[in-house]
Scaffold this motif. Structure first.
Motif, PDB file in Angstrom:
ATOM      1  N   PHE A   7       6.168  -3.837 -19.519  1.00 11.79           N
ATOM      2  CA  PHE A   7       7.095  -4.496 -18.843  1.00 11.79           C
ATOM      3  C   PHE A   7       7.659  -4.328 -17.364  1.00 11.79           C
ATOM      4  N   CYS A   8       8.623  -3.418 -18.086  1.00 11.88           N
ATOM      5  CA  CYS A   8       9.512  -2.931 -17.259  1.00 11.88           C
ATOM      6  C   CYS A   8       8.999  -1.774 -16.570  1.00 11.88           C
ATOM      7  N   VAL A   9       8.411  -0.875 -16.611  1.00 14.05           N
ATOM      8  CA  VAL A   9       7.624   0.128 -16.037  1.00 14.05           C
ATOM      9  C   VAL A   9       7.214  -0.464 -14.878  1.00 14.05           C
ATOM     10  N   GLY A  10       6.242  -1.580 -15.101  1.00 18.01           N
ATOM     11  CA  GLY A  10       5.005  -2.513 -14.366  1.00 18.01           C
ATOM     12  C   GLY A  10       5.587  -3.154 -13.047  1.00 18.01           C
ATOM     13  N   CYS A  11       7.087  -3.392 -13.701  1.00 15.02           N
ATOM     14  CA  CYS A  11       7.855  -4.311 -12.987  1.00 15.02           C
ATOM     15  C   CYS A  11       8.581  -3.033 -11.469  1.00 15.02           C
ATOM     16  N   LEU A  12       9.095  -1.910 -12.089  1.00 14.72           N
ATOM     17  CA  LEU A  12       9.254  -0.707 -11.520  1.00 14.72           C
ATOM     18  C   LEU A  12       8.341  -0.343 -10.817  1.00 14.72           C
ATOM     19  N   SER A  13       7.239   0.054 -11.051  1.00 13.15           N
ATOM     20  CA  SER A  13       6.135   0.328 -10.474  1.00 13.15           C
ATOM     21  C   SER A  13       5.850  -0.728  -8.768  1.00 13.15           C
ATOM     22  N   ASN A  14       5.705  -1.957  -9.143  1.00 18.55           N
ATOM     23  CA  ASN A  14       5.789  -2.608  -8.288  1.00 18.55           C
ATOM     24  C   ASN A  14       6.342  -2.928  -7.355  1.00 18.55           C
ATOM     25  N   LEU A  15       7.953  -2.707  -8.031  1.00 16.45           N
ATOM     26  CA  LEU A  15       9.093  -2.779  -7.039  1.00 16.45           C
ATOM     27  C   LEU A  15       9.021  -1.940  -6.091  1.00 16.45           C
ATOM     28  N   LYS A  16       9.210  -0.483  -6.501  1.00 24.10           N
ATOM     29  CA  LYS A  16       9.086   0.358  -5.923  1.00 24.10           C
ATOM     30  C   LYS A  16       8.080   0.604  -4.465  1.00 24.10           C
ATOM     31  N   ALA A  17       7.009   0.195  -4.898  1.00 23.69           N
ATOM     32  CA  ALA A  17       5.239   0.497  -3.708  1.00 23.69           C
ATOM     33  C   ALA A  17       5.808  -0.917  -3.292  1.00 23.69           C
ATOM     34  N   ILE A  18       6.602  -2.064  -2.875  1.00 23.59           N
ATOM     35  CA  ILE A  18       7.444  -2.637  -1.450  1.00 23.59           C
ATOM     36  C   ILE A  18       6.935  -1.704  -0.813  1.00 23.59           C
ATOM     37  N   ARG A  19       8.507  -0.421  -0.911  1.00 21.16           N
ATOM     38  CA  ARG A  19       8.245   0.029   0.386  1.00 21.16           C
ATOM     39  C   ARG A  19       7.273   1.892   0.305  1.00 21.16           C
ATOM     40  N   SER A  20       6.788   2.442  -0.996  1.00 17.17           N
ATOM     41  CA  SER A  20       5.977   3.177  -0.282  1.00 17.17           C
ATOM     42  C   SER A  20       4.306   3.086  -0.448  1.00 17.17           C
ATOM     43  N   LYS A  21       4.399   1.297  -1.056  1.00 16.74           N
ATOM     44  CA  LYS A  21       3.315   0.948  -0.375  1.00 16.74           C
ATOM     45  C   LYS A  21       1.908   1.669  -1.875  1.00 16.74           C
ATOM     46  N   GLU A  22       2.630   2.460  -2.637  1.00 18.37           N
ATOM     47  CA  GLU A  22       1.647   3.334  -3.525  1.00 18.37           C
ATOM     48  C   GLU A  22       1.366   2.350  -5.101  1.00 18.37           C
ATOM     49  N   TYR A  23       1.078   1.482  -4.804  1.00 20.30           N
ATOM     50  CA  TYR A  23       1.058   0.613  -5.920  1.00 20.30           C
ATOM     51  C   TYR A  23      -0.367   1.150  -6.934  1.00 20.30           C
ATOM     52  N   SER A  24      -0.034   0.486  -8.016  1.00 20.01           N
ATOM     53  CA  SER A  24      -1.067   0.989  -9.616  1.00 20.01           C
ATOM     54  C   SER A  24      -2.738   1.050  -9.316  1.00 20.01           C
ATOM     55  N   SER A  25      -2.900  -0.108  -8.045  1.00 21.88           N
ATOM     56  CA  SER A  25      -4.375  -0.162  -7.656  1.00 21.88           C
ATOM     57  C   SER A  25      -4.346  -1.006  -6.824  1.00 21.88           C
ATOM     58  N   LEU A  26      -5.325  -0.197  -5.709  1.00 20.62           N
ATOM     59  CA  LEU A  26      -5.584  -1.131  -4.579  1.00 20.62           C
ATOM     60  C   LEU A  26      -6.407  -1.298  -3.800  1.00 20.62           C
ATOM     61  N   ILE A  27      -6.815  -2.461  -3.107  1.00 21.00           N
ATOM     62  CA  ILE A  27      -7.750  -3.004  -2.698  1.00 21.00           C
ATOM     63  C   ILE A  27      -7.975  -3.243  -1.174  1.00 21.00           C
ATOM     64  N   TYR A  28      -9.386  -2.014  -1.123  1.00 19.18           N
ATOM     65  CA  TYR A  28      -9.177  -1.575   0.490  1.00 19.18           C
ATOM     66  C   TYR A  28     -10.596  -2.772   0.986  1.00 19.18           C
ATOM     67  N   VAL A  29     -10.308  -3.365   2.494  1.00 20.01           N
ATOM     68  CA  VAL A  29     -11.087  -3.891   2.850  1.00 20.01           C
ATOM     69  C   VAL A  29     -12.131  -2.773   3.894  1.00 20.01           C
ATOM     70  N   VAL A  30     -13.416  -2.961   3.910  1.00 20.56           N
ATOM     71  CA  VAL A  30     -13.697  -1.911   4.396  1.00 20.56           C
ATOM     72  C   VAL A  30     -14.876  -2.061   5.721  1.00 20.56           C
ATOM     73  N   LYS A  31     -14.613  -2.074   7.028  1.00 20.14           N
ATOM     74  CA  LYS A  31     -15.816  -2.349   7.301  1.00 20.14           C
ATOM     75  C   LYS A  31     -16.789  -1.800   8.596  1.00 20.14           C
ATOM     76  N   ASN A  32     -17.555  -1.582   8.040  1.00 21.23           N
ATOM     77  CA  ASN A  32     -19.569  -1.498   9.255  1.00 21.23           C
ATOM     78  C   ASN A  32     -19.419  -0.661  10.303  1.00 21.23           C
ATOM     79  N   SER A  33     -19.179   0.278  10.914  1.00 21.95           N
ATOM     80  CA  SER A  33     -19.499   0.181  12.739  1.00 21.95           C
ATOM     81  C   SER A  33     -20.471  -0.870  13.238  1.00 21.95           C
ATOM     82  N   LYS A  34     -20.596  -0.930  14.301  1.00 22.68           N
ATOM     83  CA  LYS A  34     -21.532  -1.811  14.598  1.00 22.68           C
ATOM     84  C   LYS A  34     -22.940  -1.304  15.241  1.00 22.68           C
ATOM     85  N   ASN A  35     -22.690  -0.061  14.734  1.00 23.03           N
ATOM     86  CA  ASN A  35     -24.036   0.956  15.343  1.00 23.03           C
ATOM     87  C   ASN A  35     -24.998   0.975  15.078  1.00 23.03           C
TER      88      ASN A  35
END
Length: 284
Positions: free
Chosen positions: A256-284
């Protein structure tokens, strides 16, 4: 490609075998080496502890997992609704036991799934009236069939990475949305646990991505990452399993402590344990 040794990692959940992670400097991802053949790879999923392929609730850990999963399903649906207004056709690739598709179907989405694991696919089809297909049947969908394609912790499992990304682009409608959730090997919890980091999960995870690698891969396939979201619970879940692999015990307080610290540090670094990427296809 320029690849160099990064880390040696053990398969803690099934075989006990060791695999090398090679760093690809062109795309900033790690590659599991050697990668099992397509014939042998299913053998590494044959474990009662592979939770995404069952609906079992045998212990407190699994019960908590399913409670959290129920909550995240609604968030996932809210996310695709946000980026896909007035669009209704959804493919969930690697849909597991079909719970996300079931929620989407109840919200009037036209849903289809792809799941290579026989056991998980049978469970999913019991909920979805045979709307979940094998990987071979997936190839039969017509071009520009879907408004949205989702891969919830699936892209890291996919052999022939660029071939599959090209297929996803082909199946998406112009300006369609691809949702990708993957672990981030540059997170704080990954750096803490190193070779014991549970999200390496070799050899089931064939690739290990960073934010840079996802952006580069999408650009290579004429798609664009338009938004990134954190998966906050993953830091705790992964830390709990990592503690088990490292010490033989879950050690929930330390996890729990490592998880909390990971999320807190990621507020600045954006390096969360897992990330969701929203990707758009080109219109071409």
């Amino acid at each position: 490609m320029n690849k160099k040794a990064f880390l040696k990692v053990k398969d803690h959940s099934v075989s006990g075998e060791e695999f090398d992670l090679l760093y690809d400097s062109e795309f900033d991802f790690l590659e599991t080496t050697p990668q099992p053949s397509k014939e042998k790879l299913p053998e590494y999923y044959k474990s009662e502890d592979y939770i995404s392929h069952t609906d079992s609730k045998r212990n407190l850990f699994e019960k908590v997992y399913h409670v959290v999963k129920t909550r995240t399903l609604k968030r996932k649906l809210k996310l695709i609704n946000k980026y896909s207004k007035n669009e209704i056709s959804l493919l969930d690739f690697g849909c597991g036991t079909g719970d996300f598709l079931k929620v989407a179907k109840e919200s009037e989405w036209e849903v289809f799934g792809v799941e290579p694991n026989d056991q998980a696919r049978q469970i999913a089809n019991s909920k979805l009236d045979e709307l979940v297909f094998t990987s071979e049947e997936f190839l039969k969908f017509e071009k520009e069939r879907f408004d949205v394609i989702t891969l919830w912790h699936v892209l890291e499992h996919v052999p022939d990475l660029n071939t599959h990304l090209a297929l996803f682009k082909k199946l998406l409608k112009p300006n369609g949305t691809l949702i990708i959730a993957v672990p981030n090997y540059k997170s704080f919890d990954a750096k803490i646990y190193k070779r014991y980091w549970a999200a390496f999960d070799v050899p089931r995870h064939l690739w290990h991505f960073s934010r840079t690698s996802i952006n580069k891969l999408m650009m290579l396939n004429q798609m664009e990452v338009v938004k990134t979201y954190p998966m906050l619970f993953d830091a705790f879940y992964v830390s709990l399993l990592s503690e088990k692999y490292k010490t033989g015990h879950m050690n929930p307080i330390r996890a729990f402590c490592v998880g909390c610290l990971s999320n807190l540090k990621a507020i600045r670094s954006k390096e969360y344990s897992s990330l969701i990427y929203v990707v758009k296809n080109s219109k071409n």
